[in-house]
Scaffold this motif. Structure first.
Motif, short mmCIF file in Angstrom:
data_model
loop_
_atom_site.label_atom_id
_atom_site.label_comp_id
_atom_site.label_asym_id
_atom_site.label_seq_id
_atom_site.Cartn_x
_atom_site.Cartn_y
_atom_site.Cartn_z
N THR A 62 -50.97 2.32 34.04
CA THR A 62 -50.85 1.48 35.11
C THR A 62 -49.40 1.49 35.89
OG1 THR A 62 -52.20 -0.03 33.87
CG2 THR A 62 -51.01 -0.90 35.68
N THR B 1 -49.58 4.56 37.95
CA THR B 1 -50.20 4.43 39.18
C THR B 1 -49.52 3.83 40.39
OG1 THR B 1 -52.26 4.42 38.21
CG2 THR B 1 -52.46 3.63 40.19
N VAL B 2 -48.93 2.56 39.78
CA VAL B 2 -48.25 1.73 40.67
C VAL B 2 -46.86 2.33 41.41
CG1 VAL B 2 -46.55 -0.49 40.93
CG2 VAL B 2 -48.68 -0.54 39.64
N THR B 3 -46.13 3.19 40.37
CA THR B 3 -44.93 3.81 41.08
C THR B 3 -45.43 5.08 42.02
OG1 THR B 3 -44.10 3.64 38.94
CG2 THR B 3 -43.21 5.50 40.12
#
Length: 92
Positions: free
Chosen positions: A42, A45-47
Protein backbone atom coordinates in the motif's frame (compact mmCIF):
# COMPACT_ATOMS: atom_id res chain seq x y z
CA UNK A 1 -16.77 8.93 -23.43
CA UNK A 2 -13.44 7.37 -22.57
CA UNK A 3 -13.00 4.91 -25.41
CA UNK A 4 -9.38 5.63 -26.25
CA UNK A 5 -6.29 4.50 -24.40
CA UNK A 6 -4.18 7.30 -22.94
CA UNK A 7 -1.05 8.29 -24.80
CA UNK A 8 1.83 7.78 -22.41
CA UNK A 9 5.15 9.42 -23.13
CA UNK A 10 7.73 7.73 -20.98
CA UNK A 11 11.43 7.19 -21.16
CA UNK A 12 14.11 5.19 -19.44
CA UNK A 13 14.67 7.90 -16.84
CA UNK A 14 11.27 7.20 -15.34
CA UNK A 15 12.30 3.64 -14.55
CA UNK A 16 15.83 4.58 -13.53
CA UNK A 17 14.85 7.11 -10.89
CA UNK A 18 11.26 6.25 -9.92
CA UNK A 19 11.81 2.64 -8.80
CA UNK A 20 14.88 3.41 -6.63
CA UNK A 21 13.11 6.38 -5.03
CA UNK A 22 10.13 4.18 -4.15
CA UNK A 23 12.46 1.50 -2.76
CA UNK A 24 14.32 4.11 -0.72
CA UNK A 25 11.07 5.44 0.75
CA UNK A 26 9.96 1.89 1.61
CA UNK A 27 13.24 1.01 3.32
CA UNK A 28 13.35 4.27 5.29
CA UNK A 29 9.76 3.90 6.44
CA UNK A 30 10.28 0.24 7.33
CA UNK A 31 13.41 1.01 9.36
CA UNK A 32 12.36 4.17 11.18
CA UNK A 33 8.58 4.01 11.46
CA UNK A 34 8.28 0.21 11.78
CA UNK A 35 5.41 -0.24 9.34
CA UNK A 36 4.21 -3.87 9.22
CA UNK A 37 5.17 -5.81 6.09
CA UNK A 38 1.50 -6.18 5.16
CA UNK A 39 1.33 -2.41 4.56
CA UNK A 40 4.40 -2.15 2.32
CA UNK A 41 2.51 -2.71 -0.93
CA UNK A 42 0.00 0.00 0.00
CA UNK A 43 2.82 2.39 0.86
CA UNK A 44 4.59 1.55 -2.41
CA UNK A 45 1.43 2.20 -4.41
CA UNK A 46 0.74 5.54 -2.71
CA UNK A 47 4.36 6.65 -3.15
CA UNK A 48 4.44 5.57 -6.79
CA UNK A 49 1.17 7.32 -7.60
CA UNK A 50 2.36 10.55 -5.98
CA UNK A 51 5.67 10.45 -7.87
CA UNK A 52 4.05 9.53 -11.15
CA UNK A 53 1.11 11.94 -11.07
CA UNK A 54 2.94 14.98 -9.67
CA UNK A 55 6.48 14.57 -11.04
CA UNK A 56 6.84 12.12 -13.93
CA UNK A 57 3.59 12.67 -15.81
CA UNK A 58 2.24 15.96 -14.53
CA UNK A 59 -0.45 17.34 -16.76
CA UNK A 60 -1.66 13.89 -17.81
CA UNK A 61 -3.64 12.28 -14.99
CA UNK A 62 -4.50 9.04 -16.77
CA UNK A 63 -0.87 8.41 -17.74
CA UNK A 64 0.25 9.25 -14.21
CA UNK A 65 -2.14 6.79 -12.63
CA UNK A 66 -1.34 4.10 -15.20
CA UNK A 67 2.43 4.40 -14.79
CA UNK A 68 2.16 4.79 -11.00
CA UNK A 69 0.74 1.30 -10.72
CA UNK A 70 3.55 -0.03 -12.90
CA UNK A 71 6.18 1.70 -10.76
CA UNK A 72 4.59 0.25 -7.64
CA UNK A 73 4.49 -3.26 -9.07
CA UNK A 74 8.10 -3.07 -10.18
CA UNK A 75 9.30 -1.80 -6.81
CA UNK A 76 7.37 -4.41 -4.84
CA UNK A 77 8.48 -7.21 -7.16
CA UNK A 78 12.08 -6.14 -6.71
CA UNK A 79 11.75 -5.84 -2.94
CA UNK A 80 10.06 -9.24 -2.49
CA UNK A 81 12.48 -10.99 -4.84
CA UNK A 82 15.43 -9.57 -2.85
CA UNK A 83 13.77 -10.75 0.36
CA UNK A 84 13.16 -14.29 -0.91
CA UNK A 85 16.65 -14.53 -2.39
CA UNK A 86 18.16 -13.45 0.93
CA UNK A 87 16.02 -15.98 2.82
CA UNK A 88 17.09 -18.75 0.43
CA UNK A 89 20.73 -17.73 0.81
CA UNK A 90 20.48 -17.76 4.62
CA UNK A 91 18.77 -21.16 4.60
CA UNK A 92 21.75 -22.85 2.93
Amino acid sequence: MLTEFPIIHTNIWDAIWAIPVILLVLVIVKLFIRVPSSWLSTLATVTALILSVFISHRGNLSAGIFMGFFYSGAAMGLLYSWQKSFEAFRAN
